[in-house]
Design an enzyme around this catalytic site. Structure first.
Site, mmCIF file in Angstrom:
data_model
loop_
_atom_site.group_PDB
_atom_site.id
_atom_site.type_symbol
_atom_site.label_atom_id
_atom_site.label_comp_id
_atom_site.label_asym_id
_atom_site.label_seq_id
_atom_site.Cartn_x
_atom_site.Cartn_y
_atom_site.Cartn_z
ATOM 1 N NE ARG A 299 39.702 40.243 36.782
ATOM 2 C CZ ARG A 299 38.783 39.399 36.914
ATOM 3 N NH1 ARG A 299 39.105 38.104 37.679
ATOM 4 N NH2 ARG A 299 37.615 39.442 36.380
ATOM 5 N NE ARG A 314 46.444 33.169 40.287
ATOM 6 C CZ ARG A 314 45.517 33.216 40.686
ATOM 7 N NH1 ARG A 314 44.842 34.459 41.110
ATOM 8 N NH2 ARG A 314 44.770 32.009 41.112
ATOM 9 C CD GLU A 386 36.919 31.021 39.417
ATOM 10 O OE1 GLU A 386 37.580 30.925 40.351
ATOM 11 O OE2 GLU A 386 36.589 32.122 38.922
ATOM 12 C CB SER A 389 32.901 33.288 38.270
ATOM 13 O OG SER A 389 32.391 33.297 39.609
ATOM 14 N NE ARG A 426 42.263 31.399 34.888
ATOM 15 C CZ ARG A 426 42.039 31.442 36.207
ATOM 16 N NH1 ARG A 426 40.777 30.733 36.647
ATOM 17 N NH2 ARG A 426 42.716 31.973 37.044
#
Length: 465
Positions: A299, A314, A386, A389, A426
């Site tokens: 990403r 990230r 987070e 999801s 994460r």
RNA sequence: GGAGAGGUGGCCGAGUGGUCGAAGGCGCAGCACUGGAAAUGCUGUAUAGGGGCAACUCUAUCGAGGGUUCGAAUCCCUCCCUCUCCGCCA
């Protein structure tokens, strides 16, 4: 993609639901356009039906002409040209032999001219129809899914609703953050990875690389034992695949693109998994189909300058184990709960505290109609973050990708659901922070020990050589 | 990357300009026959969109997109994909 029929028949509902998301969309214009497209299509089809009849009549006349000419003996040679070069099979020499022959000839010529007229009219209508149809489709492709009735209303992420907590979140004893632990334990290289690629890339080393691999394998094994089929999909996907799951056309700037090919680096396994069944019609008995896929994810993280610049949170490239369901529309609500529970099972097995947050209408992703986020406790940072999801997309992706199921004699769009199970980097961050110990080492939770091959990660200096 | 062959319904496979959405077979479903089954026979069996309460009906689709024609699965062009051989490569 939203159902064009819904926009034609109930534009008010569509407008109302998009408003819940905080969007101001000119649904009325869409409504008009959708109806116009339908009208053009109807007119065109009627005209085509007429034209088709004429063509058949031409064929019929020509057949009769041929029969007639075959019957007649050749009496004289006449080298005059036939009316069109489409008629070589007809014996022109006999044409003066009978009145019917001449009559048939006249009819055929007249019908041909008539057919030509139809053709011109149809072509004109087709052009209009196609242009409008394309415009409508583009507009629809840019529209997000409608939120589920159960999705809580909200204006920003502040309105998300915490549904439940698991475990006891408490600050770590030495409260180092994972990137500090990673440094002292020699688990990964941040600075040197910039040489290799860019910022926001990471190189895992030694126990760090091992831990990542152990987590991936642990997650896959767990989900497979719960009934998922393991998939290792392509990391590069084409434009149609990204469009099918909803990343394109709207979010092109979020993905990495290959310059010379119609290929992109996949931002999530959700993309190739959706595409796996594009244009398929699955048997109802085969549903639900549940897949678990490990994949690297890429990403661009455009617009996140300065945020989470350190560590594993990230990155432009990260690893993820993804859960994905294709299921019967009537079963998707229960499936959503089950899929979320399956993702939670990973955190429970690793004994990491977390909470489940339901996203409000304003925070919902493009393709989702309802989403639960799993937020893991980062003990060093002292915050929930987070890590998964879990979304149900209704028939939104199924319509974009044309994935259907047989229901009796009819076909019906099925429902798709996806959720991380889990984001691996994460997870590693949460694990390091939660299990850090006063002596600088990090304990490995029991469930992971067989995969890790040890019970503790120790700093290089104190590790046996 | 070079050379050749080919893409037709769930599958196999016919079809080189005129009711072709497409013969035949296999598979599948229903019915008949049977005590039950096999075998056999009959019937049905693509997708999308539109119209109709429905029976049904109209349009489009034979890899994709253009073109020729009154009419294209069939002729022409471009692209994609698959297979075989050679080269290269993990």
């Amino acid at each position: 993609m939203l159902d064009p029929r819904l926009i034609r028949q109930d534009p008010d509902h569509v407008a109302k639901q998009l408003t819940r998301r905080g969007l101001a969309v000119d649904v009325d214009a869409l409504h008009q356009r959708a109806r116009q497209v339908q009208k053009l299509a109807d007119d065109r089809a009627n005209l085509q039906a007429e034209g088709k009849k004429v063509s058949r009549q031409v064929g019929q006349r020509l057949r009769l002409l041929k029969e007639e000419s075959d019957k007649r003996p050749v009496v004289h040679s006449d080298f005059s040209e036939p009316p069109t070069d489409q008629w070589p099979q007809v014996n022109m020499e006999a044409r003066e032999e009978s009145a019917e022959f001449v009559q048939l000839q006249k009819e055929a010529v007249a019908l041909e001219a008539k057919g030509k007229e139809f053709k011109q009219q149809v072509t004109a209508l087709e052009e209009k129809e196609k242009a409008l149809q394309d415009q409508l489709r583009q507009e629809l492709l840019h529209l997000p899914n409608l939120p589920s009735p159960q999705c809580p209303d909200g204006r920003s992420e502040a309105d998300n609703v915490e549904r439940r907590r698991w475990g006891d979140p408490k600050p770590a004893a030495p409260s180092l953050e994972h990137w500090q632990l990673g440094k002292t334990l020699g688990l990964f290289e941040s600075e040197r990875s910039v040489r290799v690629a860019q910022s926001r890339f990471i190189t895992l080393l030694g126990q760090g690389a091992r831990l990542e691999r152990a987590l991936i394998q642990f997650m896959l094994d767990l989900h497979v034992s719960r009934g998922y089929t393991e998939v290792l999909p392509p990391a590069l996907v084409n434009t149609a695949s990204l469009t099918g799951s909803g990343q394109l056309p709207k979010f092109a700037e979020e993905s990495f693109r290959c310059a010379d090919d119609d290929l992109w680096l996949s931002p999530t396994a959700e993309v190739p998994l959706t595409a796996l069944h594009r244009d398929d019609i699955l048997a109802a008995a085969d549903l639900p189909r549940r897949y678990v896929a490990y994949s690297p994810c890429f990403r661009r993280e455009a617009g996140s300058y300065g945020r989470d610049t350190r560590g594993l949170i990230r990155l432009h490239q990260f690893n993820k184990v993804e859960l994905y369901w294709f299921c019967h529309p009537d079963a998707s609500e229960a499936a959503h709960e089950q899929l979320t529970a399956d993702a939670e099972a990973v955190l429970q097995a690793l004994e990491l505290p977390y909470r489940v947050v339901e996203l409000c209408t304003a925070d919902l992703g493009f393709s989702a109609c309802r989403t639960y986020d799993l937020e893991v406790w980062l003990a060093g940072a002292g915050a929930y973050r987070e890590i998964s999801s879990c979304s149900t997309c209704g028939d939104f992706q199924a319509r974009r990708s044309s994935i259907r199921m047989k229901e009796g004699k009819r076909n019906r769009l099925l429902h798709t659901l996806n959720g991380s199970g889990l984001a691996v980097g994460r997870t590693m961050a949460a694990l390091l922070e939660w299990y850090q110990q006063p002596d600088g080492s990090v304990a490995i939770p029991q469930a992971l020990q067989p995969y890790m091959g040890c019970a503790v990660i120790t700093p290089p200096s104190s590790a046996p050589k």
